[in-house]
Design a protein around this motif. Sequence first.
Motif, short mmCIF file in Angstrom:
data_model
loop_
_atom_site.label_atom_id
_atom_site.label_comp_id
_atom_site.label_asym_id
_atom_site.label_seq_id
_atom_site.Cartn_x
_atom_site.Cartn_y
_atom_site.Cartn_z
N TYR A 75 0.83 -1.20 0.00
CA TYR A 75 0.00 0.00 0.00
C TYR A 75 0.86 1.25 0.00
O TYR A 75 2.02 1.23 0.42
CB TYR A 75 -0.89 0.02 1.25
CG TYR A 75 -1.66 -1.25 1.48
CD1 TYR A 75 -1.15 -2.27 2.29
CD2 TYR A 75 -2.90 -1.44 0.88
CE1 TYR A 75 -1.84 -3.45 2.48
CE2 TYR A 75 -3.61 -2.62 1.08
CZ TYR A 75 -3.08 -3.62 1.88
OH TYR A 75 -3.79 -4.78 2.07
N LEU A 76 0.26 2.33 -0.44
CA LEU A 76 0.87 3.65 -0.32
C LEU A 76 -0.19 4.59 0.24
O LEU A 76 -1.15 4.91 -0.45
CB LEU A 76 1.39 4.18 -1.66
CG LEU A 76 2.13 5.50 -1.57
CD1 LEU A 76 3.46 5.33 -0.81
CD2 LEU A 76 2.41 6.07 -2.97
N GLN A 77 -0.02 4.97 1.49
CA GLN A 77 -0.89 5.94 2.12
C GLN A 77 -0.31 7.33 1.87
O GLN A 77 0.83 7.60 2.23
CB GLN A 77 -0.99 5.69 3.63
CG GLN A 77 -1.85 6.70 4.37
CD GLN A 77 -3.31 6.61 3.99
OE1 GLN A 77 -3.87 5.51 3.88
NE2 GLN A 77 -3.94 7.76 3.78
N MET A 78 -1.10 8.18 1.23
CA MET A 78 -0.64 9.51 0.86
C MET A 78 -1.49 10.54 1.59
O MET A 78 -2.71 10.61 1.38
CB MET A 78 -0.75 9.71 -0.65
CG MET A 78 0.01 8.67 -1.46
SD MET A 78 -0.05 8.97 -3.23
CE MET A 78 -1.78 8.64 -3.55
N ASN A 79 -0.86 11.30 2.44
CA ASN A 79 -1.53 12.34 3.21
C ASN A 79 -1.00 13.72 2.82
O ASN A 79 0.06 13.84 2.21
CB ASN A 79 -1.32 12.11 4.71
CG ASN A 79 -1.87 10.79 5.19
OD1 ASN A 79 -2.89 10.30 4.68
ND2 ASN A 79 -1.23 10.19 6.18
N SER A 80 -1.74 14.74 3.21
CA SER A 80 -1.34 16.13 2.93
C SER A 80 -0.94 16.29 1.48
O SER A 80 0.11 16.87 1.16
CB SER A 80 -0.19 16.54 3.86
OG SER A 80 -0.54 16.39 5.21
N LEU A 81 -1.77 15.80 0.60
CA LEU A 81 -1.43 15.81 -0.83
C LEU A 81 -1.36 17.23 -1.37
O LEU A 81 -2.10 18.13 -0.95
CB LEU A 81 -2.45 14.99 -1.61
CG LEU A 81 -2.24 13.48 -1.50
CD1 LEU A 81 -3.49 12.71 -1.91
CD2 LEU A 81 -1.06 13.04 -2.35
N LYS A 82 -0.46 17.40 -2.33
CA LYS A 82 -0.23 18.70 -2.97
C LYS A 82 -0.48 18.56 -4.47
O LYS A 82 -0.36 17.46 -5.02
CB LYS A 82 1.22 19.12 -2.74
CG LYS A 82 1.67 19.15 -1.29
CD LYS A 82 3.15 19.46 -1.20
CE LYS A 82 3.62 19.47 0.25
NZ LYS A 82 5.09 19.76 0.35
N PRO A 83 -0.78 19.66 -5.13
CA PRO A 83 -0.98 19.58 -6.59
C PRO A 83 0.23 18.97 -7.32
O PRO A 83 0.05 18.27 -8.32
CB PRO A 83 -1.21 21.04 -6.98
CG PRO A 83 -1.83 21.64 -5.77
CD PRO A 83 -1.14 20.98 -4.61
N GLU A 84 1.41 19.20 -6.80
CA GLU A 84 2.60 18.64 -7.46
C GLU A 84 2.73 17.13 -7.28
O GLU A 84 3.62 16.50 -7.86
CB GLU A 84 3.88 19.34 -6.96
CG GLU A 84 4.03 19.41 -5.46
CD GLU A 84 3.56 20.74 -4.88
OE1 GLU A 84 2.49 21.25 -5.31
OE2 GLU A 84 4.26 21.26 -4.00
N ASP A 85 1.86 16.52 -6.48
CA ASP A 85 1.83 15.07 -6.38
C ASP A 85 1.03 14.43 -7.52
O ASP A 85 0.99 13.20 -7.65
CB ASP A 85 1.20 14.63 -5.04
CG ASP A 85 2.05 15.03 -3.85
OD1 ASP A 85 1.46 15.47 -2.84
OD2 ASP A 85 3.29 14.90 -3.92
N THR A 86 0.40 15.26 -8.33
CA THR A 86 -0.38 14.75 -9.46
C THR A 86 0.51 13.99 -10.43
O THR A 86 1.53 14.52 -10.89
CB THR A 86 -1.08 15.91 -10.18
OG1 THR A 86 -2.03 16.51 -9.30
CG2 THR A 86 -1.79 15.42 -11.44
N ALA A 87 0.14 12.76 -10.71
CA ALA A 87 0.95 11.89 -11.57
C ALA A 87 0.22 10.56 -11.74
O ALA A 87 -0.78 10.29 -11.07
CB ALA A 87 2.32 11.64 -10.96
N VAL A 88 0.75 9.75 -12.64
CA VAL A 88 0.36 8.34 -12.68
C VAL A 88 1.29 7.58 -11.74
O VAL A 88 2.52 7.72 -11.84
CB VAL A 88 0.45 7.77 -14.10
CG1 VAL A 88 0.09 6.28 -14.11
CG2 VAL A 88 -0.47 8.54 -15.05
#
Length: 121
Positions: free
Chosen positions: A79-92
């Motif tokens: 799994y990958l838990q992603m918190n506090s996401l930012k627009p620059e995290d946008t990707a495939v």
Amino acid sequence: QVQLVESGGGLVQAGGSLRLSCAASGSITSINVMRWYRQAPGEQRELVASITSGGTTNYPDSVKGRFTISRDNAKNTFYLQMNSLKPEDTAVYYCNADLVLAAYDSTFRYWGQGTQVTVSS
């Protein structure tokens, strides 16, 4: 057929969270290193998290403290838990793992199909 199947991508607002899953299926003896990569448009694919069979994790500074990789060996899933996401995290986002195949008693690297993560501002 041995494969990695991803799930969990989607659209989220900045500051939100998403959890990606990657399930390995087929005749697998074990899974060694598990990884998550991402690739934004026009950019190179980059490693964002890894975890060894012993549980040692590694992250680049860009996601450290926000992303957490984990594994469930009984389910051959990570799994990958992603918190506090930012627009620059946008990707495939792609999962990747070193699978020990029962038929060969050897290790092969497999990729998932990729899942889109979009973070709106």
